[in-house]
Design a protein around this motif. Sequence first.
Motif, PDB file in Angstrom:
ATOM      1  N   ASN A 258      20.029   3.450  12.311  1.00  0.00           N
ATOM      2  CA  ASN A 258      19.535   3.124  11.007  1.00  0.00           C
ATOM      3  C   ASN A 258      18.189   2.569  11.138  1.00  0.00           C
ATOM      4  OD1 ASN A 258      19.299   0.924  13.086  1.00  0.00           O
ATOM      5  ND2 ASN A 258      20.733  -0.264  12.460  1.00  0.00           N
ATOM      6  N   SER A 259      17.458   2.532   9.523  1.00  0.00           N
ATOM      7  CA  SER A 259      15.797   2.093   9.579  1.00  0.00           C
ATOM      8  C   SER A 259      15.351   0.878   8.689  1.00  0.00           C
ATOM      9  CB  SER A 259      15.287   3.438   9.154  1.00  0.00           C
ATOM     10  OG  SER A 259      14.185   3.033   9.099  1.00  0.00           O
ATOM     11  N   PHE A 260      14.715   0.314   9.166  1.00  0.00           N
ATOM     12  CA  PHE A 260      13.696  -1.003   8.152  1.00  0.00           C
ATOM     13  C   PHE A 260      12.854  -0.818   7.774  1.00  0.00           C
ATOM     14  CE2 PHE A 260      17.759  -2.852  11.256  1.00  0.00           C
ATOM     15  CZ  PHE A 260      17.833  -3.840  10.046  1.00  0.00           C
TER      16      PHE A 260
ATOM     17  N   VAL B  99      22.213   6.523   8.540  1.00  0.00           N
ATOM     18  CA  VAL B  99      22.496   7.486   7.695  1.00  0.00           C
ATOM     19  C   VAL B  99      23.260   7.931   9.542  1.00  0.00           C
ATOM     20  CG1 VAL B  99      21.264   9.554   8.198  1.00  0.00           C
ATOM     21  CG2 VAL B  99      20.137   8.018   6.962  1.00  0.00           C
ATOM     22  N   ASN B 100      24.413   8.304   8.897  1.00  0.00           N
ATOM     23  CA  ASN B 100      25.171   9.371  10.299  1.00  0.00           C
ATOM     24  C   ASN B 100      25.101  10.603   9.921  1.00  0.00           C
ATOM     25  OD1 ASN B 100      28.102   9.986  11.606  1.00  0.00           O
ATOM     26  ND2 ASN B 100      28.638   7.882  10.567  1.00  0.00           N
ATOM     27  N   ARG B 101      25.459  10.920  11.157  1.00  0.00           N
ATOM     28  CA  ARG B 101      24.895  12.496  10.937  1.00  0.00           C
ATOM     29  C   ARG B 101      25.759  12.578  11.720  1.00  0.00           C
ATOM     30  NH1 ARG B 101      22.310  13.101   6.794  1.00  0.00           N
ATOM     31  NH2 ARG B 101      19.540  13.928   7.111  1.00  0.00           N
ATOM     32  N   VAL B 102      27.164  13.089  11.553  1.00  0.00           N
ATOM     33  CA  VAL B 102      28.751  12.597  12.204  1.00  0.00           C
ATOM     34  C   VAL B 102      28.817  13.627  13.041  1.00  0.00           C
ATOM     35  CG1 VAL B 102      30.932  13.198  12.243  1.00  0.00           C
ATOM     36  CG2 VAL B 102      29.341  12.944  10.029  1.00  0.00           C
ATOM     37  N   GLU B 103      28.517  15.073  13.664  1.00  0.00           N
ATOM     38  CA  GLU B 103      28.538  15.799  15.103  1.00  0.00           C
ATOM     39  C   GLU B 103      27.352  15.356  15.671  1.00  0.00           C
ATOM     40  OE1 GLU B 103      29.198  19.196  14.650  1.00  0.00           O
ATOM     41  OE2 GLU B 103      30.203  19.000  12.527  1.00  0.00           O
ATOM     42  N   TYR B 104      26.350  14.605  15.962  1.00  0.00           N
ATOM     43  CA  TYR B 104      25.719  13.915  16.424  1.00  0.00           C
ATOM     44  C   TYR B 104      25.011  12.566  16.877  1.00  0.00           C
ATOM     45  CZ  TYR B 104      24.450  18.781  16.342  1.00  0.00           C
ATOM     46  OH  TYR B 104      24.523  20.318  17.004  1.00  0.00           O
TER      47      TYR B 104
ATOM     48  N   TYR C   5      11.292   0.269  11.959  1.00  0.00           N
ATOM     49  CA  TYR C   5      11.222   0.022  12.638  1.00  0.00           C
ATOM     50  C   TYR C   5      12.993   0.930  12.766  1.00  0.00           C
ATOM     51  CZ  TYR C   5      15.110  -1.804  16.512  1.00  0.00           C
ATOM     52  OH  TYR C   5      15.844  -2.082  17.280  1.00  0.00           O
ATOM     53  N   SER C   6      13.536   1.789  13.493  1.00  0.00           N
ATOM     54  CA  SER C   6      14.224   1.872  13.428  1.00  0.00           C
ATOM     55  C   SER C   6      14.820   2.297  14.580  1.00  0.00           C
ATOM     56  CB  SER C   6      14.318   3.979  12.972  1.00  0.00           C
ATOM     57  OG  SER C   6      13.206   4.581  13.879  1.00  0.00           O
ATOM     58  N   ASN C   7      16.047   2.558  14.846  1.00  0.00           N
ATOM     59  CA  ASN C   7      16.991   2.881  16.499  1.00  0.00           C
ATOM     60  C   ASN C   7      17.602   3.415  16.137  1.00  0.00           C
ATOM     61  OD1 ASN C   7      17.961   0.671  14.842  1.00  0.00           O
ATOM     62  ND2 ASN C   7      18.608   0.426  17.079  1.00  0.00           N
ATOM     63  N   LEU C   8      18.504   4.313  16.943  1.00  0.00           N
ATOM     64  CA  LEU C   8      20.315   4.610  17.196  1.00  0.00           C
ATOM     65  C   LEU C   8      21.241   4.152  17.796  1.00  0.00           C
ATOM     66  CD1 LEU C   8      19.255   8.270  19.258  1.00  0.00           C
ATOM     67  CD2 LEU C   8      20.038   8.077  16.546  1.00  0.00           C
ATOM     68  N   LEU C   9      21.983   3.969  16.448  1.00  0.00           N
ATOM     69  CA  LEU C   9      23.395   3.132  17.069  1.00  0.00           C
ATOM     70  C   LEU C   9      24.360   4.211  17.735  1.00  0.00           C
ATOM     71  CD1 LEU C   9      23.510   1.628  13.642  1.00  0.00           C
ATOM     72  CD2 LEU C   9      22.756   0.815  15.689  1.00  0.00           C
ATOM     73  N   ARG C  10      24.650   5.266  17.820  1.00  0.00           N
ATOM     74  CA  ARG C  10      25.651   5.499  17.868  1.00  0.00           C
ATOM     75  C   ARG C  10      24.867   7.207  18.418  1.00  0.00           C
ATOM     76  NH1 ARG C  10      29.034   9.497  16.401  1.00  0.00           N
ATOM     77  NH2 ARG C  10      27.771   9.790  14.186  1.00  0.00           N
TER      78      ARG C  10
END
Length: 764
Positions: free
Chosen positions: A457-459, A448-453, A484-489
């Motif tokens: 990703n999530s497994f 999921v890419n919330r462009v402004e924030y 499992y989830s983490n922030l990529l950006r």
Amino acid sequence: MNRHFIIILMGLFLLIVQACSVTRTLEPGEELYTGADVRIENSGFFEDRSLKGTLEDVTVPEPNAMFFGVAPLKLWMYSLAGDSVSGKGLRYWLKYKAGEPPVLWEPFYKIRSLNNLKNKLFGKGYFDALVTGEKEVSGKKVSMQYDIAKGRQYTIDTIIYQKRSGQQDVPFEIFKEESLLKKDAAYDIDKLLEERNRISDHLQDSGYYYFNANYLVYKIDSSHSDKSMKLFMTLKNNIPPHALKKYHIGRVNVYPDYSLQAEEYVYDSSQLKGINYYSRMGLVEHDIIDRSIMLRRGEHYSDKEYTATLNKLMGLGIFKFANIRFNRDTTTAEADLNMDIFLTQQIPKSLRLEMQAVTKSNDYSGPYLFLTYLNRNTFRRAEELKVDLSGGFESQWTNDKINSFSYEFGADVSLSFPRFIFPFIDFGKYLSKEYTPKTTIKTGYSLVNRVEYYTTNSFDISYGYSWQETREKHHKFDIVSINYSNLLRTTSDFDTILENNPILVESFDEKFIFSIKYEYSFNNKVHEDRHFYTQLLFNTEIAGNTASLLDNLVHGKGSAKNGTLFGIDYSQFAKGTIDLRNTYKLDEEVDFASRVIVGMAYPYGNSNTLPFSRQYFIGGANSLRGFHYRSLGPGSFNPEDEDRFLFSHNGDIKLEGNLELRFPLAGSFKGAVFADAGNVWLWSASEERPGAKFNPDTFHTELALNTGLGLRFDLSFFVLRFDLGIPLRTPYQTNGSHWIRPKFFQSSWWSDYPVFNIAIGYPF
């Protein structure tokens, strides 16, 4: 200026009403019928209300439909179109699509209505009732007034189940213990017919395959002077001999890949557990079918087992049609039924590409592309393999200030087995015999890419069961669910938000969620003849206990905070949500719908807060429609920085209520009037969000409230919804008050307060 505007509106309204006079186009001698009123003598306002409604329903004809019971809107549209209308255009649509012609009065309607009223009263036990009717005329409009002198209602004094000679083998009297007919109860023909059907159903379920309710008849002795009667139930004369026999199942033949186009094909035969199988291609293992056949050779015929067999066969998911035929075995002296089961298989493999316009609960809407591969019979035992790929672009249509765009990609793979798979224990024997349970293994990935924030990703992986208890009750239980989830950006704006909210940092941290999930749903809308429907959705999730146990075994940390598994933090929480929805049909096309949501989640052990994906939010197109999504709460908290609202209004507790009146407008267009209320709260006080803590004594003062109007384009398979939500009350004070005063004639009020929602599907 406002006063002049109101005067203009009123003038336009009066012109439309005048133009739509429903009697001006009637021919000489024609009269518009406006309905009938039934008046029951010697009854108070609340007495005989049900009987009055029942009697009014049998009067004829049905008058023109009334909008909100006040105005004949469809008749107005028909009249507004005029007489000479071509085959297309607005006037054609008004006259023949949106409108309806006037219902004209005919003298024979009175005679027919009087007969209907007398018959209905007789069927309710008012054998001596008197009915009169009088025509009431007002200009070119006609209504009818029917007066009822119903007299005293007959009651049942004695119920006797009586057999005739030669009918001893049909034991209909053994079912009298659960009879719907009671001593001293009022005579009611509907109850008599219902009781007759009940006994017939019991007999058919006990082996009397050819028996039907018409073979049961009533005789009534109403000669008693006290308005009571003797009621006799017996079997009619001249019943066919085969209808009086109890049948057992004889030969059982199964055609697993039957086709009308291949009736002359040569079938290979085999036998399993006394059942004969005739296959052309051998695509399905026979033991899978065997588990679904509830009727066995030598057992008496049962309607319930017949229905269960059909349900279980169709529940396998590999058959398009299942047809069971019975015929009497004439080769033996026994009362046997031979059973032939014809199964038409679905296309086992399919690939589907689909494009949809999607609306989510977070107010994101946009186009999505779905690619689905499906194999319904993966290992020839009705295992279903499903691979889903999806991707799309979304935008928040209700808020153009922040977080406007989102991109999403997902991939899911699931494998379902048509049975319970559990070591050592066969749980299937404890479940309903009528439906096929399923065991499902599922794994998935999403980006999921919330462009402004941010980009996250999530497994996911899960193992669980689903089963149906009855037509109304469904269960789903995942004994293992791992996420499992983490922030990529992250963007600088989002980093700033995180710096000012340490609790939010934890909710977005890299984490494992080891949980068990249970879902229960009840929906009696499967009974289409009802006027009141209830849908109950309950789900609960308990996370982190297994991870904590493994952590303790590996690291020996006891109950210390900040435990890890594989070097990654894990969440611990308990969550439960109840969603109760009711729909009451005021008439055939007008519904009054309500919804109440109560949700609670509590972090504990290794967690100070819930993961962001498990938190409660409120507001938006499917919630409080007078407020933007994630713009309320928790409690009375009101952030000073508007750009922070998306991540500030989460809660551990949610309370929401919705009311909606749905009604037809014209053709596929439907209208709605709605009201919503609710909020979210935290269990504990928060320095960053003052007023967020739930207080049982004051929470009701922190409820947000809105109302609004809706327009829906309803094509049954697709509903496009437009809702205008008007906020009435906020949880926090603005200018010294919680209430928002509507100022419909000020442009600044329209730009600041109402929320326009575009969505797909009904909100609940």
